[in-house]
Design a protein around this motif. Structure first.
Motif, short mmCIF file in Angstrom:
data_model
loop_
_atom_site.label_atom_id
_atom_site.label_comp_id
_atom_site.label_asym_id
_atom_site.label_seq_id
_atom_site.Cartn_x
_atom_site.Cartn_y
_atom_site.Cartn_z
N ASP A 155 3.80 66.33 -81.61
CA ASP A 155 5.05 65.74 -82.09
C ASP A 155 5.27 64.07 -81.83
OD1 ASP A 155 5.65 68.19 -82.79
OD2 ASP A 155 7.18 68.82 -81.44
N PRO A 156 5.25 63.49 -82.83
CA PRO A 156 5.33 62.20 -82.70
C PRO A 156 6.46 61.48 -81.64
CG PRO A 156 5.55 62.69 -85.07
CD PRO A 156 5.60 63.79 -84.21
N LEU A 157 7.35 62.10 -81.19
CA LEU A 157 8.42 61.57 -80.29
C LEU A 157 8.06 61.97 -78.91
CD1 LEU A 157 11.70 61.97 -82.15
CD2 LEU A 157 10.48 59.91 -81.61
N ASP A 158 6.95 62.79 -78.70
CA ASP A 158 6.49 63.32 -77.54
C ASP A 158 5.24 62.13 -76.88
OD1 ASP A 158 7.99 65.37 -77.00
OD2 ASP A 158 6.43 66.71 -77.70
N LEU A 159 5.16 61.16 -77.87
CA LEU A 159 4.10 60.11 -77.21
C LEU A 159 4.84 58.96 -76.23
CD1 LEU A 159 2.21 59.37 -80.65
CD2 LEU A 159 1.54 60.75 -78.86
N ARG A 160 3.73 58.71 -75.28
CA ARG A 160 4.12 57.91 -74.51
C ARG A 160 3.00 56.87 -73.97
NH1 ARG A 160 8.11 60.71 -75.17
NH2 ARG A 160 9.59 61.51 -73.98
N ILE A 161 3.15 55.56 -73.59
CA ILE A 161 2.32 54.77 -73.03
C ILE A 161 2.16 54.87 -71.45
CG2 ILE A 161 1.30 52.48 -72.60
CD1 ILE A 161 0.62 53.56 -75.38
N SER A 162 1.23 55.08 -70.81
CA SER A 162 1.46 55.16 -69.49
C SER A 162 0.32 53.99 -68.85
CB SER A 162 0.97 56.43 -68.73
OG SER A 162 0.88 56.22 -67.36
N ILE A 163 0.81 52.96 -67.92
CA ILE A 163 0.17 51.75 -67.52
C ILE A 163 -0.48 52.31 -66.22
CG2 ILE A 163 0.32 49.68 -66.55
CD1 ILE A 163 1.29 49.72 -69.42
N ASN A 172 -2.39 65.09 -69.47
CA ASN A 172 -2.68 64.88 -70.83
C ASN A 172 -2.86 63.52 -71.16
OD1 ASN A 172 -2.55 67.84 -71.81
ND2 ASN A 172 -0.14 67.43 -71.20
N PHE A 173 -3.92 62.83 -71.66
CA PHE A 173 -3.87 61.58 -72.19
C PHE A 173 -5.16 61.32 -72.88
CE2 PHE A 173 -6.02 61.34 -67.84
CZ PHE A 173 -7.06 60.32 -68.23
N ALA A 174 -5.15 60.23 -73.59
CA ALA A 174 -6.43 59.69 -74.31
C ALA A 174 -6.27 57.99 -74.04
CB ALA A 174 -6.30 59.81 -75.45
N THR A 175 -7.53 57.45 -74.25
CA THR A 175 -7.49 56.03 -74.23
C THR A 175 -6.68 55.54 -75.23
OG1 THR A 175 -10.01 56.38 -73.84
CG2 THR A 175 -9.23 54.20 -74.55
N SER A 176 -5.96 54.38 -74.80
CA SER A 176 -5.03 53.65 -75.74
C SER A 176 -5.61 52.45 -76.20
CB SER A 176 -3.81 53.17 -75.08
OG SER A 176 -4.14 51.93 -74.07
N GLY A 177 -5.15 51.41 -76.87
CA GLY A 177 -5.80 50.16 -77.49
C GLY A 177 -6.67 49.41 -76.72
N LEU A 232 -9.07 51.52 -66.91
CA LEU A 232 -8.30 51.38 -67.95
C LEU A 232 -6.93 50.98 -67.89
CD1 LEU A 232 -9.05 54.77 -70.04
CD2 LEU A 232 -10.20 52.45 -70.25
N TYR A 233 -6.52 49.91 -68.35
CA TYR A 233 -5.06 49.36 -68.29
C TYR A 233 -3.95 50.40 -68.74
CZ TYR A 233 -0.82 46.73 -68.63
OH TYR A 233 0.46 45.89 -68.56
N SER A 234 -4.24 50.98 -69.72
CA SER A 234 -3.25 51.99 -70.19
C SER A 234 -3.62 53.30 -71.08
CB SER A 234 -2.14 51.33 -70.88
OG SER A 234 -2.61 50.95 -72.17
N VAL A 235 -3.07 54.32 -70.97
CA VAL A 235 -3.45 55.42 -71.83
C VAL A 235 -2.50 55.89 -72.87
CG1 VAL A 235 -5.13 56.17 -70.29
CG2 VAL A 235 -3.23 57.09 -69.80
N VAL A 236 -2.73 56.41 -73.74
CA VAL A 236 -1.64 57.29 -74.70
C VAL A 236 -1.37 58.68 -73.90
CG1 VAL A 236 -1.12 58.22 -76.74
CG2 VAL A 236 -2.31 56.26 -76.68
#
Length: 210
Positions: free
Chosen positions: A26-34, A46-51, A204-208
């Motif tokens: 669900d789109p509104l369940d997304l976050r960025i974690s530093i 739960n996470f994946a590589t971000s930008g 990694l700096y951050s993850v989705v």
């Protein structure tokens, strides 16, 4: 139960489509974690590589793109000082991909992450990914993030030996109408339900996360 706040149950699905790992969220369940640590040491279920991200001489990492989480701007710059593909989730659940230099002109943003647009078209040149930076399009382990308008789900897809052109096809075949590639190659990581599917010792700096 008075005084006890119940944790929201996340609504997501993980499955394989051929050789591609797919997560629908669900789109509104997304976050960025530093994080600023090796991906295999990140303590999230739960996470994946971000930008895109890079590192200082001392190893400390920093972001190379727009990052927004829960409405808070965490990073607001682009590599090469050129507009780049940014997947945005607005507070009403709408999802768009826009070529942005910064997030300043967008209102009611819940989540955003930048990479390079692959769908509806690949925008490497206009985003400054030319010369040595065109390496982002090579065949490598590749995380992608897109939006399936029929299911109204964010799609995170991770595939081995995947060029940016193949990534476009992957997202199309998963029903996405828009999408970007995230930081690929040695930065690729994916963890679902506390199981590392793609792991790396790269910092990694951050993850989705979701």
């Amino acid at each position: 139960m008075r005084g006890i706040k119940l944790k929201k149950k996340l609504n997501f699905k993980h499955y394989k489509s051929g050789v591609t790992d797919v997560v629908e969220i669900d789109p509104l369940d997304l976050r960025i974690s530093i994080q600023d640590k090796a991906a295999n040491k990140i303590n999230l279920p739960n996470f994946a590589t971000s930008g895109y991200q890079w590192h200082h001489v001392n190893g400390v990492t920093y972001p190379l793109g727009i990052l927004v989480s829960e409405g808070k701007v965490l990073s607001n710059r682009q590599p090469h000082n050129k507009a780049a593909g940014t997947l945005i989730v607005y507070k009403d659940g709408t999802v768009k991909v826009k070529e942005l230099l910064n997030i300043n002109g967008e209102k009611d943003v819940w989540f955003a992450v930048s990479g390079c647009s692959v769908l509806s078209k690949i925008n490497m040149v206009s985003s400054g990914f030319v010369g040595i930076y065109s390496d982002i399009g090579r065949s490598a382990n590749r995380p992608l993030i897109g939006y399936n308008p029929t299911k109204k789900k964010i799609v995170i897809a991770v595939r081995k030996n995947c060029s940016i052109q193949t990534g476009q096809t992957v997202l199309k075949n998963l029903g996405c109408s828009i999408g970007i590639t995230l930081d690929a190659g040695g930065s690729t990581a994916l963890k679902v339900n506390s199981k590392l599917i793609y792991s790396t010792t790269r910092r990694l700096y951050s993850v989705v996360t979701w």
